[in-house]
Scaffold this motif. Structure first.
Motif, PDB file in Angstrom:
ATOM      1  N   LEU A 132       0.833  -1.202   0.000  1.00  0.00           N
ATOM      2  CA  LEU A 132       0.000   0.000   0.000  1.00  0.00           C
ATOM      3  C   LEU A 132       0.866   1.250   0.000  1.00  0.00           C
ATOM      4  O   LEU A 132       0.492   2.268  -0.581  1.00  0.00           O
ATOM      5  N   GLY A 133       2.034   1.148   0.626  1.00  0.00           N
ATOM      6  CA  GLY A 133       2.936   2.295   0.637  1.00  0.00           C
ATOM      7  C   GLY A 133       3.408   2.662  -0.754  1.00  0.00           C
ATOM      8  O   GLY A 133       3.375   3.838  -1.149  1.00  0.00           O
ATOM      9  N   VAL A 134       3.829   1.671  -1.534  1.00  0.00           N
ATOM     10  CA  VAL A 134       4.329   1.978  -2.879  1.00  0.00           C
ATOM     11  C   VAL A 134       3.174   2.375  -3.807  1.00  0.00           C
ATOM     12  O   VAL A 134       3.335   3.212  -4.703  1.00  0.00           O
ATOM     13  N   GLU A 135       1.983   1.810  -3.569  1.00  0.00           N
ATOM     14  CA  GLU A 135       0.814   2.230  -4.354  1.00  0.00           C
ATOM     15  C   GLU A 135       0.508   3.709  -4.112  1.00  0.00           C
ATOM     16  O   GLU A 135       0.164   4.446  -5.057  1.00  0.00           O
ATOM     17  N   LEU A 136       0.639   4.155  -2.874  1.00  0.00           N
ATOM     18  CA  LEU A 136       0.397   5.569  -2.568  1.00  0.00           C
ATOM     19  C   LEU A 136       1.486   6.458  -3.170  1.00  0.00           C
ATOM     20  O   LEU A 136       1.193   7.586  -3.586  1.00  0.00           O
ATOM     21  N   GLU A 137       2.703   5.976  -3.222  1.00  0.00           N
ATOM     22  CA  GLU A 137       3.756   6.734  -3.894  1.00  0.00           C
ATOM     23  C   GLU A 137       3.436   6.903  -5.375  1.00  0.00           C
ATOM     24  O   GLU A 137       3.637   7.987  -5.947  1.00  0.00           O
ATOM     25  N   LEU A 138       2.954   5.850  -6.008  1.00  0.00           N
ATOM     26  CA  LEU A 138       2.582   5.925  -7.420  1.00  0.00           C
ATOM     27  C   LEU A 138       1.425   6.891  -7.625  1.00  0.00           C
ATOM     28  O   LEU A 138       1.397   7.664  -8.595  1.00  0.00           O
ATOM     29  N   HIS A 139       0.460   6.866  -6.708  1.00  0.00           N
ATOM     30  CA  HIS A 139      -0.670   7.795  -6.799  1.00  0.00           C
ATOM     31  C   HIS A 139      -0.198   9.235  -6.648  1.00  0.00           C
ATOM     32  O   HIS A 139      -0.611  10.120  -7.422  1.00  0.00           O
TER      33      HIS A 139
ATOM     34  N   GLY B 102      12.864   3.706 -10.937  1.00  0.00           N
ATOM     35  CA  GLY B 102      13.145   3.136  -9.625  1.00  0.00           C
ATOM     36  C   GLY B 102      11.878   2.867  -8.837  1.00  0.00           C
ATOM     37  O   GLY B 102      11.760   1.847  -8.142  1.00  0.00           O
ATOM     38  N   LEU B 103      10.901   3.770  -8.950  1.00  0.00           N
ATOM     39  CA  LEU B 103       9.628   3.582  -8.256  1.00  0.00           C
ATOM     40  C   LEU B 103       8.877   2.382  -8.809  1.00  0.00           C
ATOM     41  O   LEU B 103       8.373   1.539  -8.044  1.00  0.00           O
ATOM     42  N   TRP B 104       8.800   2.272 -10.126  1.00  0.00           N
ATOM     43  CA  TRP B 104       8.109   1.138 -10.738  1.00  0.00           C
ATOM     44  C   TRP B 104       8.842  -0.171 -10.466  1.00  0.00           C
ATOM     45  O   TRP B 104       8.211  -1.220 -10.272  1.00  0.00           O
ATOM     46  N   SER B 105      10.168  -0.132 -10.437  1.00  0.00           N
ATOM     47  CA  SER B 105      10.931  -1.344 -10.126  1.00  0.00           C
ATOM     48  C   SER B 105      10.594  -1.847  -8.731  1.00  0.00           C
ATOM     49  O   SER B 105      10.385  -3.044  -8.514  1.00  0.00           O
ATOM     50  N   ARG B 106      10.499  -0.941  -7.768  1.00  0.00           N
ATOM     51  CA  ARG B 106      10.128  -1.340  -6.411  1.00  0.00           C
ATOM     52  C   ARG B 106       8.714  -1.914  -6.380  1.00  0.00           C
ATOM     53  O   ARG B 106       8.421  -2.859  -5.651  1.00  0.00           O
ATOM     54  N   TYR B 107       7.823  -1.317  -7.172  1.00  0.00           N
ATOM     55  CA  TYR B 107       6.453  -1.817  -7.213  1.00  0.00           C
ATOM     56  C   TYR B 107       6.415  -3.247  -7.746  1.00  0.00           C
ATOM     57  O   TYR B 107       5.728  -4.114  -7.189  1.00  0.00           O
ATOM     58  N   PHE B 108       7.144  -3.511  -8.809  1.00  0.00           N
ATOM     59  CA  PHE B 108       7.075  -4.831  -9.428  1.00  0.00           C
ATOM     60  C   PHE B 108       7.884  -5.895  -8.688  1.00  0.00           C
ATOM     61  O   PHE B 108       7.586  -7.088  -8.817  1.00  0.00           O
ATOM     62  N   LEU B 109       8.891  -5.492  -7.925  1.00  0.00           N
ATOM     63  CA  LEU B 109       9.714  -6.462  -7.209  1.00  0.00           C
ATOM     64  C   LEU B 109       9.352  -6.606  -5.736  1.00  0.00           C
ATOM     65  O   LEU B 109       9.585  -7.655  -5.138  1.00  0.00           O
ATOM     66  N   GLY B 110       8.829  -5.547  -5.145  1.00  0.00           N
ATOM     67  CA  GLY B 110       8.695  -5.565  -3.707  1.00  0.00           C
ATOM     68  C   GLY B 110      10.062  -5.612  -3.052  1.00  0.00           C
ATOM     69  O   GLY B 110      10.239  -6.150  -1.955  1.00  0.00           O
ATOM     70  N   ALA B 111      11.030  -5.042  -3.716  1.00  0.00           N
ATOM     71  CA  ALA B 111      12.414  -5.000  -3.236  1.00  0.00           C
ATOM     72  C   ALA B 111      13.116  -3.863  -3.954  1.00  0.00           C
ATOM     73  O   ALA B 111      12.757  -3.513  -5.084  1.00  0.00           O
ATOM     74  N   GLU B 112      14.101  -3.294  -3.297  1.00  0.00           N
ATOM     75  CA  GLU B 112      14.902  -2.247  -3.923  1.00  0.00           C
ATOM     76  C   GLU B 112      16.228  -2.859  -4.349  1.00  0.00           C
ATOM     77  O   GLU B 112      16.948  -3.428  -3.529  1.00  0.00           O
TER      78      GLU B 112
END
Length: 563
Positions: free
Chosen positions: A85-92, A240-250
């Motif tokens: 949910l955190g990364v989804e809010l970043e994307l929003h 970088g943001l989308w990569s974190r979204y798709f991996l759940g990892a940095e």
């Protein structure tokens, strides 16, 4: 599986309630998960609708702050929800949800694809289809509003993706060849012709949907295309943001790019070894593939033969693996193989409903005119989409209602976890002896080579990196990426063109397969090292059971959960 049921906790109740809230906000998700009560509705895709989803996510995170985890399952739920949910809010916040437009995973496709998952047995089922068709124009209108708002904010879409959207929208708008016309023409509730009232509703719904897609095509052409950017690359920050979204990892993107180049070379060398084994030393990889196709002994003719082969290959894998290499619950042993109603060339999996009344399904979208299929190329694909790939992973998680809440079982999906597991499963099947035929192994390596190549291509293009001298030495762009892709994928060029458009318009998703596989293998090797340090061997069956029971969470969360 005979594990004792776990007592649900306040965290589980909150997560389950959140799924219901998401299902109400996005009826397409409800259909995908098999949650009843929303099958006649469409989502609000306007900026207001996007804001409502973001508000639900923020409120869920706030609710978690007031809940104390009861056990380890709760602790994983808290970590997974905060990450997702955190990364989804970043994307929003970045406006990414408002400018969603590409050739494979945007509302252009989603509003059509939902009809593939709807029940169509009874008159009541078809009445829901008619209502959803009539609701589609308003949903598309909200989507167009979001695209305009994104452009007004300077969040532009690449012209390449706008043009892909126009083409697909026009195809759906064509009354003579539209999917919607074919859908309602095939309505046979309870095996009978619909009554006149239902037939009128279906025809009106199909016409409304077609007209709405025609309006979208016009809007894209006249409003969005003139404001689109000619630059395909999204840059390091967005990537970088989308990569974190798709991996759940940095991950270190520069190191991952270099690893992709090295992995590509390793796979090519392994392919060469197999080509030598097939036809003698010095046989080129491309030559070996051409000779396999020319022999015809591993060729299927027609889509029905393809479907039957997919089904029999899948059934054989389930029979061989159940109880020996994997714990496979009885409902998960059913995988339905189908030819998709679309013709894009994609191969994909859709999960079962929560109660398994709708089984997991493997779909093959066969392009127009394609009538021959090579089993040596695709045996590994059946393992990827079926067992022990997506179907085992998603089906086993869905089955674990005794352990996991609905969000963990059904609603959380991380591409790097899911697609990484599927590639991991392909390699595992080779290790277990299911690809002993060198031709089948060459097919597996061909798929792995493509996945490694697109790590390089995707990061290279979107970060504007310089290609190695071997691949031109200039800055990566669509043209250099095309030549690179053609050199590293033995596939029809029409399919590759679609794939390249996908990578350019969906940053970070394509690398999640191979990078996810890398992270899965690292997690397994960490567990193996820990077992060795204890003077033990790692029991793979138990490791896989434990890992899959976590569900599709971000890979950083998975790694921590398994420690």
């Amino acid at each position: 599986m005979t594990d004792a049921a776990r007592t649900p906790t306040p965290t589980d109740a909150a997560a389950d309630a959140y799924v219901q809230r998401v299902a109400a906000l996005d009826p397409l998700v409800a259909t995908e998960l098999g949650i009843p009560g929303h099958e006649d509705k469409m989502p609000d895709l306007s900026p207001t609708g996007m804001a409502a989803r973001a508000r639900a996510a923020r409120e869920m995170l706030s609710q978690l702050d007031g809940l104390e985890p009861v056990d380890d399952v709760d602790r994983v739920t808290h970590a997974a929800m905060r990450e997702r949910l955190g990364v989804e809010l970043e994307l929003h916040k970045a406006g990414e949800d408002l400018r969603s437009l590409n050739n494979i995973a945007s509302p252009v496709q989603a509003l059509r694809d939902t009809f593939d998952l709807m029940a169509t047995e009874t008159a009541q089922d078809w009445a829901a289809v008619a209502k959803r068709l009539k609701a589609l124009p308003k949903s598309l209108g909200g989507y167009a509003e979001s695209l305009r708002a994104a452009a007004d904010a300077g969040n532009l879409v690449a012209i390449r993706q706008v043009e892909a959207g126009i083409k697909q929208a026009e195809e759906l708008a064509d009354p003579d060849h539209s999917f919607f016309s074919a859908l309602v023409a095939g309505a046979r509730p309870d095996g009978e012709e619909p009554d006149p009232s239902l037939r009128r509703d279906l025809d009106k719904g199909a016409a409304a949907a077609q007209q709405a897609y025609g309006g979208l095509a016009q809007m894209l052409r006249t409003v969005l295309a003139p404001r689109a950017t000619t630059e395909d690359a999204v840059g390091r920050e967005r990537y970088g943001l989308w990569s974190r979204y798709f991996l759940g990892a940095e991950v270190d993107l520069d190191e991952t790019y270099e690893w992709g180049l090295a992995e590509l070379e390793r796979i090519v060398a392994e392919q060469q070894e197999v080509a030598d084994a097939l036809y003698g030393p010095g046989t080129g990889i491309t030559e070996a593939m051409a000779r396999l196709d020319a022999e015809g002994t591993r060729t299927l003719h027609g889509t029905e033969a393809l479907r039957e082969w997919m089904q029999s290959t899948s059934d054989a894998a389930v029979a061989a693996l159940a109880g020996t290499q994997f714990d496979i619950p009885e409902p998960v042993r059913r995988l339905e193989c189908r030819i998709a109603p679309t013709q894009t060339g994609g191969i994909y999996y859709t999960g079962p409903s929560a109660d398994f009344s709708r089984p997991g399904r493997m779909w093959w979208s066969v392009p127009p005119g394609v009538t021959e299929f090579s089993t040596w190329r695709e045996k590994t694909t059946v393992y990827h989409e079926g067992v022990p790939g997506h179907h085992l992973q998603i089906g086993q998680t869905a089955y674990r209602s005794d352990l996991l809440n609905t969000w963990r079982r059904m609603a959380c999906w991380v591409s790097g976890h899911g697609e990484g597991w599927a590639l991991y499963a392909e390699r595992l099947m080779a290790d277990l002896g299911f690809l002993e035929d060198p031709a089948d192994r060459l097919g597996m390596l061909d798929g792995q080579r493509l996945r490694a190549a697109r790590v390089v291509l995707d990061i290279g293009v979107h970060l504007g990196k310089q290609a190695p001298v071997r691949w031109g030495g200039q800055r990566w762009n669509a043209a250099t990426a095309w030549e690179f892709l053609r050199a590293n994928a033995n596939m029809d060029e029409a399919f590759l063109a679609f794939e390249l458009e996908r990578y350019l318009g969906w940053p970070g998703q394509a690398p999640s397969y191979k990078v996810g596989q890398r992270l899965w293998e690292e997690i397994r090797d960490e567990a193996r090292s820990a077992a060795t340090a204890r003077g033990e061997e790692l029991p793979l069956k138990a490791f896989h059971r434990r890992a899959l029971d976590v569900g599709s969470v971000g890979l950083d969360v998975l790694r921590q959960a398994l420690r």
